[in-house]
Design a protein around this motif. Structure first.
Motif, PDB file in Angstrom:
ATOM      1  N   VAL A   7       0.871  -1.175   0.000  1.00 10.64           N
ATOM      2  CA  VAL A   7       0.000   0.000   0.000  1.00 10.64           C
ATOM      3  C   VAL A   7       0.906   1.222   0.000  1.00 10.64           C
ATOM      4  N   ARG A   8       0.835   1.992  -1.059  1.00 14.47           N
ATOM      5  CA  ARG A   8       1.698   3.161  -1.207  1.00 14.47           C
ATOM      6  C   ARG A   8       0.880   4.439  -1.119  1.00 14.47           C
ATOM      7  N   GLY A   9       1.511   5.475  -0.592  1.00 13.72           N
ATOM      8  CA  GLY A   9       0.848   6.770  -0.505  1.00 13.72           C
ATOM      9  C   GLY A   9       1.593   7.676   0.443  1.00 13.72           C
ATOM     10  N   ASP A  10       1.057   8.877   0.638  1.00 11.27           N
ATOM     11  CA  ASP A  10       1.617   9.774   1.642  1.00 11.27           C
ATOM     12  C   ASP A  10       1.173   9.366   3.042  1.00 11.27           C
ATOM     13  N   SER A  11       0.053   8.661   3.115  1.00 18.24           N
ATOM     14  CA  SER A  11      -0.459   8.109   4.368  1.00 18.24           C
ATOM     15  C   SER A  11      -1.441   7.012   3.995  1.00 18.24           C
ATOM     16  N   LEU A  12      -1.901   6.286   5.000  1.00 20.04           N
ATOM     17  CA  LEU A  12      -2.871   5.236   4.722  1.00 20.04           C
ATOM     18  C   LEU A  12      -4.172   5.814   4.185  1.00 20.04           C
ATOM     19  N   ALA A  13      -4.464   7.053   4.552  1.00 17.19           N
ATOM     20  CA  ALA A  13      -5.711   7.680   4.119  1.00 17.19           C
ATOM     21  C   ALA A  13      -5.815   7.784   2.607  1.00 17.19           C
ATOM     22  N   ASP A  14      -4.676   7.966   1.914  1.00 16.93           N
ATOM     23  CA  ASP A  14      -4.719   8.049   0.451  1.00 16.93           C
ATOM     24  C   ASP A  14      -3.965   6.888  -0.192  1.00 16.93           C
ATOM     25  N   GLY A  15      -3.829   5.786   0.562  1.00 18.65           N
ATOM     26  CA  GLY A  15      -3.055   4.656   0.086  1.00 18.65           C
ATOM     27  C   GLY A  15      -3.697   3.943  -1.097  1.00 18.65           C
ATOM     28  N   VAL A  16      -2.850   3.451  -1.989  1.00 18.22           N
ATOM     29  CA  VAL A  16      -3.280   2.677  -3.151  1.00 18.22           C
ATOM     30  C   VAL A  16      -2.557   1.339  -3.108  1.00 18.22           C
ATOM     31  N   ALA A  17      -3.304   0.245  -3.247  1.00 17.01           N
ATOM     32  CA  ALA A  17      -2.734  -1.089  -3.155  1.00 17.01           C
ATOM     33  C   ALA A  17      -2.258  -1.575  -4.519  1.00 17.01           C
ATOM     34  N   SER A  18      -1.110  -2.230  -4.515  1.00 15.09           N
ATOM     35  CA  SER A  18      -0.599  -2.896  -5.715  1.00 15.09           C
ATOM     36  C   SER A  18      -0.138  -4.294  -5.305  1.00 15.09           C
ATOM     37  N   ARG A  19      -0.137  -5.213  -6.244  1.00 13.58           N
ATOM     38  CA  ARG A  19       0.146  -6.611  -5.943  1.00 13.58           C
ATOM     39  C   ARG A  19       1.625  -6.915  -6.114  1.00 13.58           C
ATOM     40  N   VAL A  20       2.155  -7.776  -5.243  1.00 19.20           N
ATOM     41  CA  VAL A  20       3.514  -8.301  -5.390  1.00 19.20           C
ATOM     42  C   VAL A  20       3.455  -9.810  -5.197  1.00 19.20           C
ATOM     43  N   ASP A  21       4.307 -10.522  -5.909  1.00 18.44           N
ATOM     44  CA  ASP A  21       4.363 -11.973  -5.795  1.00 18.44           C
ATOM     45  C   ASP A  21       5.632 -12.393  -5.078  1.00 18.44           C
ATOM     46  N   PHE A  22       5.540 -13.421  -4.256  1.00 18.28           N
ATOM     47  CA  PHE A  22       6.696 -13.985  -3.570  1.00 18.28           C
ATOM     48  C   PHE A  22       7.027 -15.342  -4.188  1.00 18.28           C
ATOM     49  N   GLU A  23       8.310 -15.705  -4.155  1.00 15.46           N
ATOM     50  CA  GLU A  23       8.658 -17.040  -4.647  1.00 15.46           C
ATOM     51  C   GLU A  23       8.080 -18.095  -3.701  1.00 15.46           C
ATOM     52  N   ARG A  24       7.973 -19.338  -4.170  1.00 14.33           N
ATOM     53  CA  ARG A  24       7.156 -20.356  -3.521  1.00 14.33           C
ATOM     54  C   ARG A  24       7.521 -20.592  -2.063  1.00 14.33           C
ATOM     55  N   ASP A  25       8.787 -20.725  -1.744  1.00 15.02           N
ATOM     56  CA  ASP A  25       9.177 -21.018  -0.365  1.00 15.02           C
ATOM     57  C   ASP A  25       8.830 -19.873   0.580  1.00 15.02           C
ATOM     58  N   VAL A  26       9.060 -18.648   0.115  1.00 14.90           N
ATOM     59  CA  VAL A  26       8.725 -17.485   0.941  1.00 14.90           C
ATOM     60  C   VAL A  26       7.214 -17.411   1.141  1.00 14.90           C
ATOM     61  N   ALA A  27       6.454 -17.651   0.078  1.00 11.33           N
ATOM     62  CA  ALA A  27       4.996 -17.612   0.177  1.00 11.33           C
ATOM     63  C   ALA A  27       4.491 -18.626   1.203  1.00 11.33           C
ATOM     64  N   ALA A  28       5.087 -19.816   1.201  1.00 12.57           N
ATOM     65  CA  ALA A  28       4.675 -20.840   2.168  1.00 12.57           C
ATOM     66  C   ALA A  28       4.951 -20.369   3.592  1.00 12.57           C
ATOM     67  N   GLU A  29       6.080 -19.700   3.806  1.00 15.56           N
ATOM     68  CA  GLU A  29       6.407 -19.182   5.137  1.00 15.56           C
ATOM     69  C   GLU A  29       5.422 -18.099   5.564  1.00 15.56           C
ATOM     70  N   VAL A  30       5.051 -17.232   4.619  1.00 13.37           N
ATOM     71  CA  VAL A  30       4.119 -16.149   4.950  1.00 13.37           C
ATOM     72  C   VAL A  30       2.758 -16.725   5.344  1.00 13.37           C
ATOM     73  N   ILE A  31       2.296 -17.745   4.646  1.00 16.08           N
ATOM     74  CA  ILE A  31       1.025 -18.375   5.007  1.00 16.08           C
ATOM     75  C   ILE A  31       1.076 -18.901   6.438  1.00 16.08           C
ATOM     76  N   VAL A  32       2.160 -19.567   6.782  1.00 19.48           N
ATOM     77  CA  VAL A  32       2.321 -20.069   8.151  1.00 19.48           C
ATOM     78  C   VAL A  32       2.313 -18.918   9.151  1.00 19.48           C
ATOM     79  N   ASP A  33       2.995 -17.827   8.803  1.00 21.08           N
ATOM     80  CA  ASP A  33       3.053 -16.661   9.699  1.00 21.08           C
ATOM     81  C   ASP A  33       1.667 -16.059   9.919  1.00 21.08           C
ATOM     82  N   VAL A  34       0.904 -15.902   8.840  1.00 22.57           N
ATOM     83  CA  VAL A  34      -0.424 -15.286   8.950  1.00 22.57           C
ATOM     84  C   VAL A  34      -1.362 -16.177   9.751  1.00 22.57           C
TER      85      VAL A  34
END
Length: 320
Positions: free
Chosen positions: A29-56
């Motif tokens: 989420v990019r912006g000057d603050s969260l109030a005007d934030g705009v979301a963009s997508r990023v992809d993680f490689e498979r092993d990192v993605a698996a770790e993030v799922i476990v973390d969440v």
């Protein structure tokens, strides 16, 4: 008021659904603050993605195991507690969440500073949970202060001047089906857009609690209780007391407070006038600006054990 047990059930259902076959999507989420934030997508490689799922999922599980409390700007949560709110009451986060859970945004192309990272985990039946990080390394900065990123190339370490995205296995906010859970009230107030609601609550509480009080400087004090974070928290505490015991408000009269100050001259609240015309005086100096709100909240107590006087900002009745 938020139904905290319904919120817990919602989180647990989302965890169970995700564990049956989780899918991950990540957003900056990019912006000057969260109030005007705009979301963009990023992809993680498979092993990192698996770790993030476990973390969440781990974060969601830990949150669900805590004592959940409805949001209150005066409540300082312990390590085993978390605050629950409705997404509709958190406007900045709600706007960003609509982007994260809506049609897939474009891939990130850089631009303004990152003000939040979002990690969305979906189950096969569609129940989604989103973990947000709105504080810490990489948030609102291109790079942590003083850091230089060096990588080896043929034995020579070269500096990377490109933007670096920092991932931490810790999160500040969990959102599931309109339920928002945070572990610090300041996250809601300062980062996510609930400050205006806290201010409005403080103004309303002060107005209702002082209907039978004569205060020189009342307008200035009313402005202070709606703008000073410590006073906002004090008004939330007072509101909670009155809600639990409506008769408490009957004690908040000029006559009773002046008599209390006469009996406790160590509390340096000024009193003006004579006889039935006596009234409290609000003084805005740093040493005295909090005194009247503290008296309204009954923060000055005497110990039955030692007969000493104390200032106690957090208390619970034990006499029924």
């Amino acid at each position: 008021m938020t139904d905290v047990e319904a919120a817990r059930a919602t989180i647990l259902a989302a965890i169970a659904a995700a564990e049956a076959g989780p899918a991950l999507a990540n957003y900056l989420v990019r912006g000057d603050s969260l109030a005007d934030g705009v979301a963009s997508r990023v992809d993680f490689e498979r092993d990192v993605a698996a770790e993030v799922i476990v973390d969440v999922l781990g974060f969601a599980g830990r949150v669900a195991d805590r004592e959940l409390l409805p949001y209150d700007p005066s409540y300082q949560v312990s390590a085993g507690q978390a605050l629950v709110d409705d997404l509709a009451q958190v406007p900045h986060l709600a706007a960003v969440h609509a982007l994260v859970t809506g049609p897939d945004p474009e891939l990130d192309a850089g631009g303004k500073p990152v003000v939040a990272l979002a990690h969305r985990v979906d189950g096969p039946t569609g129940q989604a949970m989103v973990a947000y990080r709105v504080k810490g390394p990489g948030i609102a900065t291109r790079r942590a202060s003083g850091l230089r990123i060096l990588v080896p190339r043929s034995g020579v370490y070269e500096r990377i001047d490109a933007e670096i995205v920092y991932y931490q296995p810790r999160f500040d906010v969990l959102v599931v089906d309109g339920v928002v859970v945070v572990t610090a009230p300041t996250t809601l107030q300062r980062a996510l857009g609930s400050d205006s609601r806290a201010r409005a609550m403080a103004r309303q509480t002060f107005a209702s609690a002082t209907t039978r009080l004569d205060i020189d400087g009342a307008a200035e004090l009313a402005q202070a209780v709606a703008s000073d974070p410590a006073m906002i928290a004090k008004m939330a505490q007072l509101s909670r007391t009155i809600d639990a015991d409506p008769s408490y408000a009957e004690a908040l009269t000029t006559e009773r407070l002046v008599a209390f100050l006469d009996a406790n001259p160590q509390i340096p609240i000024a009193v003006a006038g004579e006889g039935e015309q006596r009234r409290l005086v609000f003084e805005a100096s740093p040493q005295k600006r909090y005194l009247i709100p503290k008296v309204l909240a009954d923060d000055f107590l005497r110990s039955e054990l030692t007969q000493r006087q104390y200032e106690a900002g957090s208390k619970q009745r034990i006499d029924g």
